[in-house]
Every structure is written in structure tokens, then in C-alpha cells.
Design a protein around this motif. Structure first.
Motif, PDB file in Angstrom:
ATOM      1  N   ASP A  74      -2.801   4.071  -4.425  1.00 29.25           N
ATOM      2  CA  ASP A  74      -4.089   4.072  -5.128  1.00 29.25           C
ATOM      3  C   ASP A  74      -4.682   2.684  -5.296  1.00 29.25           C
ATOM      4  O   ASP A  74      -5.826   2.536  -5.725  1.00 29.25           O
ATOM      5  CB  ASP A  74      -3.931   4.699  -6.524  1.00 29.25           C
ATOM      6  CG  ASP A  74      -3.459   6.132  -6.416  1.00 29.25           C
ATOM      7  OD1 ASP A  74      -3.750   6.760  -5.367  1.00 29.25           O
ATOM      8  OD2 ASP A  74      -2.779   6.599  -7.352  1.00 29.25           O
TER       9      ASP A  74
ATOM     10  N   LYS B  48       0.836  -1.212   0.000  1.00 34.13           N
ATOM     11  CA  LYS B  48       0.000   0.000   0.000  1.00 34.13           C
ATOM     12  C   LYS B  48       0.870   1.261   0.000  1.00 34.13           C
ATOM     13  O   LYS B  48       0.530   2.254  -0.653  1.00 34.13           O
ATOM     14  CB  LYS B  48      -0.916  -0.022   1.231  1.00 34.13           C
ATOM     15  CG  LYS B  48      -1.969   1.070   1.245  1.00 34.13           C
ATOM     16  CD  LYS B  48      -3.057   0.861   0.193  1.00 34.13           C
ATOM     17  CE  LYS B  48      -4.039   2.031   0.187  1.00 34.13           C
ATOM     18  NZ  LYS B  48      -5.059   1.886  -0.858  1.00 34.13           N
TER      19      LYS B  48
ATOM     20  N   ASN C  78      -3.905   2.235   4.407  1.00 34.05           N
ATOM     21  CA  ASN C  78      -5.220   1.616   4.376  1.00 34.05           C
ATOM     22  C   ASN C  78      -5.202   0.229   3.763  1.00 34.05           C
ATOM     23  O   ASN C  78      -5.286   0.073   2.555  1.00 34.05           O
ATOM     24  CB  ASN C  78      -6.205   2.502   3.617  1.00 34.05           C
ATOM     25  CG  ASN C  78      -6.410   3.815   4.340  1.00 34.05           C
ATOM     26  OD1 ASN C  78      -6.157   3.913   5.540  1.00 34.05           O
ATOM     27  ND2 ASN C  78      -6.852   4.827   3.620  1.00 34.05           N
TER      28      ASN C  78
ATOM     29  N   ASP D 155     -11.738   3.550   0.475  1.00 35.83           N
ATOM     30  CA  ASP D 155     -10.308   3.357   0.688  1.00 35.83           C
ATOM     31  C   ASP D 155      -9.982   3.708   2.143  1.00 35.83           C
ATOM     32  O   ASP D 155      -9.538   4.803   2.456  1.00 35.83           O
ATOM     33  CB  ASP D 155      -9.498   4.239  -0.273  1.00 35.83           C
ATOM     34  CG  ASP D 155      -8.003   4.011  -0.093  1.00 35.83           C
ATOM     35  OD1 ASP D 155      -7.618   2.930   0.399  1.00 35.83           O
ATOM     36  OD2 ASP D 155      -7.220   4.920  -0.440  1.00 35.83           O
TER      37      ASP D 155
ATOM     38  N   GLN E  54      -6.089  -1.109  -4.332  1.00 30.73           N
ATOM     39  CA  GLN E  54      -6.793  -1.794  -3.268  1.00 30.73           C
ATOM     40  C   GLN E  54      -5.902  -2.956  -2.803  1.00 30.73           C
ATOM     41  O   GLN E  54      -5.441  -3.740  -3.634  1.00 30.73           O
ATOM     42  CB  GLN E  54      -8.098  -2.334  -3.847  1.00 30.73           C
ATOM     43  CG  GLN E  54      -9.061  -2.893  -2.852  1.00 30.73           C
ATOM     44  CD  GLN E  54     -10.334  -3.341  -3.548  1.00 30.73           C
ATOM     45  OE1 GLN E  54     -10.283  -4.141  -4.486  1.00 30.73           O
ATOM     46  NE2 GLN E  54     -11.465  -2.823  -3.109  1.00 30.73           N
TER      47      GLN E  54
END
Ligand SMILES: Cc1ncc(C[n+]2csc(CCOP(=O)(O)OP(=O)(O)O)c2C)c(N)n1
Lengths: 539, 162
Positions: free
Chosen positions: A427, A422, A455, A523, A429
Motif C-alpha cells: 500500500d 513494495k 509497482n 499506484d 508509495q
């Protein structure tokens, strides 16, 4: 300028933007100098995870991941992370603080012979004795880590060297290493031999390993497979070389792989192993892959070729360069239609039928549904245990990546590695899937995620057991369970709330799709717990 | 199968440990190991004798080549190499066996290089098989201590000509 400034300057020269680590006095000069740079520091909560996070980052960027920890316990804590990266040939540069040069060997406070201790898990290591060597050493370290067969390199820097003044700093433009010249280009004569075999073959197959992804050769291999209709299977580390639903892809081989993938490999008359070690987990009977077929082995590490099985045609070199040469050559071959039909029949006949318990979340159906709801280019990081095997079997890779600790099988890898991913690609997932055992090995990183806004979506498959070992004890010791019961597990809902993190729980498949959508929607970091049947098995 | 590896390495601290560690970790045998500087003080030569089947021998060579401190690996058969080993043996002697010992030394071209009333040190520098013969002969007497260098080897000149 002192040694620590020089180290930071070198990292900047290498384009490093993030360092994962944990400080202590012996690395404080470095962490002081880094304040004056643009490098982002991430305070991971235990050193092993600094290496795992750097590994996740490296796998995304194709450049060495960097971690920096203190001497003694900081250095010894990072060893498991280094060994994990070494087993999967992941490029890392790991900086460790060390006690003052004049005290080395005296067993002073927090002294550990870290270069000695990691010798068998690194590609190379340095103990910096002269501050003026720093630019050369860092340059070499990045070069060694990320060329040939990639791997971790450790730089141990005594605190007095970090504090010493460096005379005219100059970052070298190139490395001069007389002992290290990895082969990149494959031998053309050998490549021609392979093409000649293709022209004769009726049942060719490619088995792709992690080396393909490390050399970013997946696109060349897809191109080749599509142009000539050549089926591809993969090892665990090679998952994602082909999109899972590609008509030319026939699954993961090995003990825990798809039976039809193994069958396909065994039935072939020309087997191209590329970037794969032919290790025990993928090929437990090396004889099977040489009997009645021509075996071609392509690897950047000459020592891997012939280590476990003697190939008929060995090619040493970078997978991407070799497949570029192959794609650039013209040759005639059969259309392989009958062979593909045969493989599709195996795929149908040998499909695994599971009997899920409706009272719980079925990991297979869940992972399948999860993949379908994930973004096309999402990254899925699987941990170790039963969850890893289910992830390998049921995750559908589209345009994204699949990662796991294949060689070492280190529990707790998924969360820190996903954090590294991440950080590299904010950007994207990024989903980490782990068991309730491994989760507790890495749950300290929830704080890191909150602190640094990393995240990651975490999925915990709760079975209240160290499932993989329980399954082994079920088969091997007739259910005499020993030290596998995880009673005492924390309430993950309360835990998430303690970290101010979104939490969702799935008890069965009823609301699965809705919950998955909710979980993936924004997100933001979130934790999804799935209660699965404690007695479920992967076999 | 016995194999001799002549390994040129960077003359740095820790290199001996790395090479020896490699043999140990991968379960390769070391029958003997001798290390010394070459004509270039930055380069050491390690002469390692090891045994194993063909695959092991190939792996040893490849794994050695992978080590970043290794400059060059040459492997050869005992048959096509000049091999020498130096051994010092301290024996306890008495009036009755002194002549026998001296005779053995004479035949095997070994020298007595130190002596006291009860002990003598015998030196031999020869092919490993000759060394074994001397050692076996002296076992009949009474050996106190033995020190051996391990085998040193270079390829025969006729091979280098090729
Ligand atoms: C660091 C580490 N310790 C021990 C093991 C051995 N091991 C392999 S799988 C497993 C069980 C994992 O349990 P859990 O994380 O709950 O996942 P599950 O198998 O239940 O999916 C264990 C203990 C390991 N792979 N790594």
C-alpha cells in the motif's frame, strides 16, 4: 517429508511470506516444495538483486528478508548482495543449493565453497550435512540474523540433504546457543552517568545512525529530543530517524553532509553517538568528536565501541531499550535555548547555495519538489553516486523512510531494494532514485516488476556519465576522464515501452511539478527520466 | 605489546579458518598459533600470541568474542602466565662440534631424541625465550630443519586464586 519440505515448513513457521530468488538444479527440491506452501516466490533477474530485494523487505518489516539461489554461480552472484547487507547490518537469511554431500571438495560442476567465500560478509553460516539438523539450523539462523547487531546468515544445503527423508520434524521453540547472547539492556550505572552529563551540559547533541532504525528506536529518540529540546543530527544510514523538517533536526553529518550539521557536532559539549559506527564517511577526523566534549557511544555491538574512537561513556545494548530507560528517568537540565539558537544561525549561515543550470533539471530543486509531492509515509530508496548525495541532501522525510546502501555503496541497490519494500508494504508509495549508470546495472528487474506486479516508481537522473567518478576525476585529475562516459545509453522511452511501462521525461524545471504529479498519481510502476547537467557536482 | 589469547572454540570444521581469517582480514598479526582439544572433546583451545597497540589488542578480543563459534576468550600478559613451547631442531654435526652441541643441550635442558651419522634431532620444551636462545646457539652450527608448536599458555595459579 524431505529436507526441502522441512526448509519450507521452517520458513512458514518463521512467518516468511516472500522468497526472492533464482533457481538452478541444486535448489530445485526447495523450489518444488515451496509450491505446496503459501509463500510467494519472486523470480528476480539476477541473484545479487535477490539479496537486495530481501534487504529492502527486511528494512520495512524488521524481520529477516529471505532469498534462495542455486549452487556455484548462483551462490557467487549473491555475494555482493550479502556483503551490502552485512555492511549496513541488515538481517537476511540466504539459502543456497549445494552439490551432493559426497561430491563436496571434488570441484564438480557448479560447486563453490560458498560458506568459505562469504565468511567475512556474514554473521554466521551453515553447511547442512544432516537433514535432521534443518529445523534447528533455520531457527538459529533467523535468531542470529535478527538479534544483537543484525546481519546476513547463509545456509548452504546440499541437494542430497534436500532430498533426504527427515525423521519426525519438529520446529524448536527456542534456540540454545551457548556462544551467543547479545546484550539488550544497557547498564543502568552507565545510563545514570549519561543523565548526569545531560544535567551539566550546555550544548548537547545526538548523532543517530542506522542502528536506531534497526532497533526501531526513532520514536523514543524523538520523544527524548522533544521533551528536553535536544538537537539531533544523523549519519547517512540514520536519515529518517527525525523528520527532515523537525525543529530539533539539524541534518546529515559527514563528508557529504550539511556543513552546519558537522559544525553542530563539533561545537557540542556532549555528543551522544547512537547506533552509529563512527566510520570514515561520517566522521573523518575522530579526534574532533572527542576534543573538548564528552562522548557517549551507544551501540549493540561492543566491538564498534572504541573501534574508531574511544568514548568517555560507552553503553552496550539495544538503542530502543536504552532510550526507553533514559525516557523513563527523571533529571534536571538546562533549557538549551541559546544552543538551539546558535544552531539555527549556523543553519542559515552555512546553507549551501547552488547555481543550477536552467537548461537542465536541477537535481536539488527536483528532489525537493518530488518529496513534497510524495505521500507522507512514502519510502524513498536512493542509489549510489551523485544522485545519492543529492538525495541525502534534498529529500524531505516526513512520516516515511529513507534507504540507501550506506556502508558498501553498491550501485544498483535502489531498484531491487525498492521492490522488496513494495512487496513488504504493497500500500505504500515506493520511489527508487538512481543514476543512469546504476539503472543499467538493475534494469533487468523491470521484467520482474511487470511479472509480479511490483509497482515501484523509478527515477533516473541522466547525466550520461558515471557522475560521481567523473566528478572525482574532475577534481583529482583535472578533467582527464577515463572510463566514465556512458555513451551507448539506451533510449529509456523505448525501453519503458518494451516493458509496457509508463514513461515520462523532464528536460528542465519548467513543467516539473506537473510531470511529478502525473508520475506519482496512480499506484502503477513508472519511469521518470530527468536530464541533468552532466557537469554538475555535489561539492 | 605482546598478548596471549586463550580462545575456547566449538570443535567444528571451519572454525580455525574463521579465527585465522579474522586476524588476517583486520590486519592483526599472529605471532604463533596452537590448537588442540580440551578435556571436553566438543571444545578446542586455541592459543594465539599476537602483538599490537592497546586499541588493537582490545579490538582483537572484541572481534573474537563476536564470532559465534567462540565460547570464551581469555587474554593475558606473558608475565602472569605459564608458557611453554616445544621445538624440534635437526642439525648437521661433525666430530669437531659434536661436544659443543651436547654441551649447549645440557645447559639449556634440551634432549637429543634422534641421531644418525651426520644429523641429530634436538628437542626442547620450555619458555619461548629459552627456545630463542637455543635456536640462536644452534644457528652457529648448521640447522637443517626446525619445527615449533607455537606457544601454549595458561594463567598462573596465583592469578586464578584471585
Ligand atoms: C557496484 C559498484 N561499482 C562501482 C562503484 C563506484 N562508483 C561509485 S559512484 C559511481 C558512479 C555512479 O554513476 P551513476 O549511477 O550514473 O550515478 P551518478 O553518480 O551519475 O549520479 C561509481 C562507478 C560502486 N559504488 N558500485
Amino acid at each position: 517429508m524431505n529436507g526441502a519440505d522441512a526448509l519450507v515448513k521452517c520458513l512458514t513457521e518463521e512467518g516468511v511470506d516472500t522468497v526472492f530468488g533464482y533457481p538452478g538444479v541444486a535448489i530445485c527440491p526447495f523450489y518444488n516444495s515451496i509450491l505446496d506452501s503459501d509463500i510467494r516466490t519472486v523470480l528476480i533477474r539476477t541473484e545479487q538483486n535477490a539479496a537486495h530485494a530481501a534487504s529492502g523487505m527486511a528494512r520495512m518489516t524488521g524481520k529477516p528478508g529471505v532469498c534462495a539461489v542455486t549452487s556455484g554461480p548462483g551462490a557467487t552472484n549473491v555475494i555482493t548482495g550479502i556483503a551490502t547487507a552485512f555492511a549496513d547490518s541488515i538481517p537476511l537469511v540466504c539459502i543456497t543449493g549445494q552439490v551432493s554431500t559426497n561430491l563436496i571438495g571434488c570441484d564438480v560442476f557448479q560447486e563453490a565453497d560458498i560458506t568459505g567465500a562469504v565468511e567475512s560478509f556474514v554473521k554466521y553460516s551453515y553447511l547442512v550435512k544432516d537433514v535432521n539438523d534443518i529445523p534447528r539450523i533455520v531457527k538459529e539462523a533467523f535468531h542470529i540474523a535478527n538479534t544483537g547487531r543484525k546481519g546476513p546468515v547463509l545456509i548452504d544445503v546440499p541437494i542430497d540433504v534436500q532430498n533426504a527423508t527427515i525423521r519426525n520434524f519438529k520446529y524448536p521453540e527456542e534456540v540454545k546457543l551457548r556462544t551467543y547472547k547479545p546484550t539488550v539492556k544497557g547498564n543502568m550505572a552507565q545510563i545514570k552517568k549519561v543523565l548526569a552529563e545531560f544535567s551539566k551540559a550546555k550544548k548537547p547533541i545526538i548523532c543517530a545512525g542506522g542502528g536506531v532504525l534497526l532497533s526501531e528506536a526513532q520514536f523514543e529518540i524523538r520523544k527524548f529530543a522533544e521533551k528536553y529540546n535536544i538537537p539531533v543530527v544523523s549519519t547517512m544510514m540514520g536519515i529518517g530517524v527525525m523528520p527532515t523538517e523537525h525543529p530539533m533536526y539539524f541534518g546529515m553529518v559527514g563528508n557529504n553532509g550539511k556543513p552546519y550539521a558537522n559544525k553542530a557536532m563539533n561545537e557540542s559539549d556532549l555528543l551522544i553517538m547512537v547506533g552509529a559506527r563512527v566510520a570514515d564517511r561520517a566522521v573523518n577526523q575522530p579526534d574532533l568528536i572527542t576534543k573538548g566534549k564528552v562522548l557517549v557511544h551507544i551501540d549493540v555491538d561492543p566491538a564498534e565501541i572504541g573501534k574508531n574512537v574511544g568514548p568517555h561513556i560507552p553503553i552496550v545494548g539495544d538503542c530502543k531499550s536504552i532510550f526507553e530507560d533514559i525516557n523513563g528517568s527523571e533529571f534536571e537540565c538546562n533549557d538549551f535555548k541559546a544552543w538551539i539558537d546558535e544552531l539555527n544561525t549556523y543553519k542559515k549561515d552555512l546553507a549551501v547555495v547552488r547555481k543550477p543550470n536552467p537548461k537542465y533539471v536541477d537535481p536539488a530543486a527536483f528532489i525537493d519538489m518530488l518529496s513534497k509531492n510524495m505521500k507522507d509515509d512514502a519510502v524513498y530508496v536512493a542509489d549510489v553516486g551523485q544522485n545519492q548525495i543529492w538525495s541525502c541532501s534534498y529529500h524531505i522525510v516526513k512520516d516515511g523512510r529513507f534507504m540507501t546502501s550506506g556502508g558498501m555503496g553498491t550501485m544498483g541497490y535502489s531498484i531491487p531494494a525498492a521492490m522488496g519494500v513494495k512487496c513488504a508494504c504493497p500500500d505504500k508509495q515506493v520511489v527508487a532514485v538512481c543514476g543512469d549508470g546504476a539503472f543499467q546495472m538493475s534494469m533487468c528487474e523491470l521484467a520482474t516488476m511487470r511479472q509480479h506486479d511490483i509497482n515501484v516508481k523509478i527515477i533516473v537522473l541522466t547525466n550520461n556519465y558515471l557522475g560521481m567518478v567523473r566528478e572525482y576525476q574532475h577534481y583529482t585529475y583535472k578533467d582527464a576522464y577515463s572510463v566514465v562516459d556512458l555513451s551507448g545509453n539506451p533510449d529509456l522511452e523505448k525501453l519503458s515501452s518494451a516493458y509496457d511501462m509508463k514513461f515520462l521525461r523532464l528536460k528542465d524545471m519548467k513543467d516539473a511539478e506537473k510531470v511529478i504529479k502525473e508520475f506519482l498519481k496512480k499506484d502503477e510502476s513508472a519511469l521518470l527520466e530527468c536530464l541533468i547537467d552532466p557537469m554538475d557536482t555535489v561539492k | 605489546m605482546k598478548r596471549i589469547y586463550s580462545v575456547l572454540v566449538e570443535n567444528r570444521s571451519g572454525v580455525l579458518m574463521k579465527v585465522a581469517g579474522l586476524f588476517c582480514r583486520r590486519g592483526f598479526n599472529i605471532d604463533s598459533l596452537a590448537v588442540g582439544e580440551t578435556d571436553d572433546p566438543k571444545v578446542s583451545c586455541m592459543t594465539i600470541v599476537s602483538s599490537g597497540d592497546e586499541r588493537t589488542i582490545e579490538q582483537i578480543e572484541k572481534q573474537l568474542n563476536k564470532k559465534l563459534d567462540v565460547i570464551k576468550v581469555k587474554t593475558f600478559d606473558e608475565k602472569i602466565s605459564v608458557t611453554r613451547e616445544l621445538m624440534l631442531v635437526k642439525v648437521k654435526y661433525n666430530k669437531n662440534n659434536r661436544r659443543d652441541i651436547m654441551e649447549i643441550c645440557d645447559i639449556l635442558k634440551a634432549n637429543i631424541v634422534d641421531m644418525s651419522k651426520h644429523f641429530m634431532v634436538i628437542q626442547i620444551c620450555d619458555r619461548p625465550d629459552k627456545i630463542e636462545i637455543l635456536l640462536n646457539m644452534l644457528k652457529e652450527v648448521s640447522i637443517v630443519e626446525v619445527a615449533r608448536t607455537g606457544v601454549l599458555a595458561l594463567q598462573k595459579c596465583s592469578e586464578t586464586d584471585k
